[in-house]
Design an enzyme around this catalytic site. Sequence first.
Site, short mmCIF file in Angstrom:
data_model
loop_
_atom_site.label_atom_id
_atom_site.label_comp_id
_atom_site.label_asym_id
_atom_site.label_seq_id
_atom_site.Cartn_x
_atom_site.Cartn_y
_atom_site.Cartn_z
CD GLU A 36 40.62 48.36 31.42
OE1 GLU A 36 39.68 47.66 31.83
OE2 GLU A 36 40.61 48.93 30.31
NE ARG A 261 34.33 39.15 39.68
CZ ARG A 261 34.75 39.71 38.54
NH1 ARG A 261 34.61 39.07 37.41
NH2 ARG A 261 35.31 40.90 38.54
CE LYS A 271 37.68 47.66 37.36
NZ LYS A 271 38.83 47.89 36.45
#
Length: 562
Positions: A36, A261, A271
């Site tokens: 994104e 992850r 983020k």
Amino acid sequence: MSSLPLPPATDFIREAINEDLSSGRYTRVHTRFPPEPNGYLHIGHAKAICLNYGLAQAYGGKFNLRYDDTNPSKEGMEYVESIKEDVRWLGADWEDRELYASDYFVQLYAWAELLITKGLAYVCDLSADEVRAHRGTLTEPGQESPYRNRSVEENLDLFRRMRAGEFPDGSRTLRAKIDMAHPNLNLRDPVMYRILRASHHRTGDTWCIYATYDYAHGQSDSIEGITHSICTLEFEDHRPLYEWFIQAIGIYAPRQIEFARLNLTYTVMSKRKLLQLVQQGDVRGWDDPRMPTISGLRRRGFTPSAIRDFCARIGVAKRDSVVDVALLEHCLREELNRTAPRAMAVLRPVKLVLENLPEGHVETFEVQINPEEPAAGTRAVPFSRELFIERDDVREVPPPKYWRLFPGNEVRLRGAYLVRCTGVVKHPATGEIAEVRATIDPDSRGGNAPDGRKVKSTIHWVSAAHAVEAEVRLYEHLFTCPDPDQAPVGGSWHDNLNPASIEVLTGCKLEPSLAAAQLGDRYQFERLGYFCVDPDTAPGRLVFNRSVGLRDSWAKIERAQQ
RNA sequence: UGGGGCGUCGGCAAAUGGGUAAGCCACGGGACUUUGGAUCCCGCAUGUGCAGGUUCGAGCCCUGCCGCCCCAGCCA
């Protein structure tokens, strides 16, 4: 392709792909990296990129770059540009397939109307708060929306008017009609479209309704013919939803496989937290060399190959894990030891005067560029009566096991001469060593002992008259503890920031060959570490970053002594 | 507590018709060395979350526990 021998199944994902190819469920491999554009990429994304691109390469398949740009309120061009640069820098090649979920907005909208027509989606007038209240909890089923059973005609009309901009933001949503009592909350009539008047970085003001990620993601993969949709663990619960949409619409189905992850010690990876560090000025930007971002690592001096090597070494699995940042550093050192030219740089200089050399004496030594690769040749290094050496390489009173310079001791000046310390001159006020005196053994030119005697230590040096000055930035871990989220009571991860994560040294003395260093150049400063030219470098101003230090067993001994 | 995942060395991570616990990083020791770097040797799980069971044999199979992660955005 299915007739070709299958690549080795080195992890559970390749295992699954091999099964799919053998069974004929798929006859090719097509992956994608779906960021994104709402932030900069970090080392965790590098893991996903290497995985997806690596799969495409290993199986002779294709790899797409696709932006999941379904939320214009948080996304922007700055991010799409940085992401593109980072993915390219890492070496992943999406060829001509730079794609966007926004490319599919018209198709997605058409499929939404189809689902309405099939009685599988409805316009809901509940507010966000009401939707939440109706959703139920982990243990209790939800309540059906009072708008759940509108007619197809009414739903179609309302949805078209949503798109036409007849209703205010947030006043209505389009929802999938699934099961409000489903134990998987994702299937309790999830929102497919929301009304949002935000200008999109690619579609501008064409739309005032936007598909949610959950509605857009699976179909985007389907449209692109993705075979293996690799994503992280938290989307495992969403897989049934993606499958529901694809089945309900009746289109091609990719296979989603989830992996854990990446987490790294001494840093944060979300983020949100990274954004906060940038916005609060805790670091100097997304590309601050202390950041785990790709751009930060690049500025720090990491190479794409070192990062790829790291990603290969950490493996892929479903277990939550935290990788030691020391492994990342190891991968860089291993590559740079092989490839980086050596140079001498004195970071914390103290003057060394060679008493038995005449004033104005100058000679030149040819020193190996890289002992690991003799073919790299040699460089010329000027030598004279007055040199700079590292302050840490001199002691008036040596601690145990210290075998560098101290009165009476002999060391080698790398590539030059053996020298014996005759004394130190101390600053009268501070008592700090202001100058070191020594005499050379004129028969040891090049650093060879004429009688074969051993000297325990070799130190680096720079001729005072020939030195070029530079600023050198040293970095430590951004956080003081391996797991920054482990905060003291009443505190937060932010309290674990390392106040000493950067140290800026000015007036460093470098050997003259370094004056020609260009942005992108990497060196080993002998005995210190690997350094790269920072973009702050300008004519007349040289700035280096320490990418990673050399292993330092003396530091360990010293630490143990305290 | 409903659902979905996951538990193998300090950290990653292999072991896949059950056959007697790879490798890497870190760490410790030694050799060598014109970088206290690099390199080379050696050491580092009688043990696979726990407890039972099946079996000649179990990290792999069965049963029951325990622990950790994710989900209640009109974020992704």
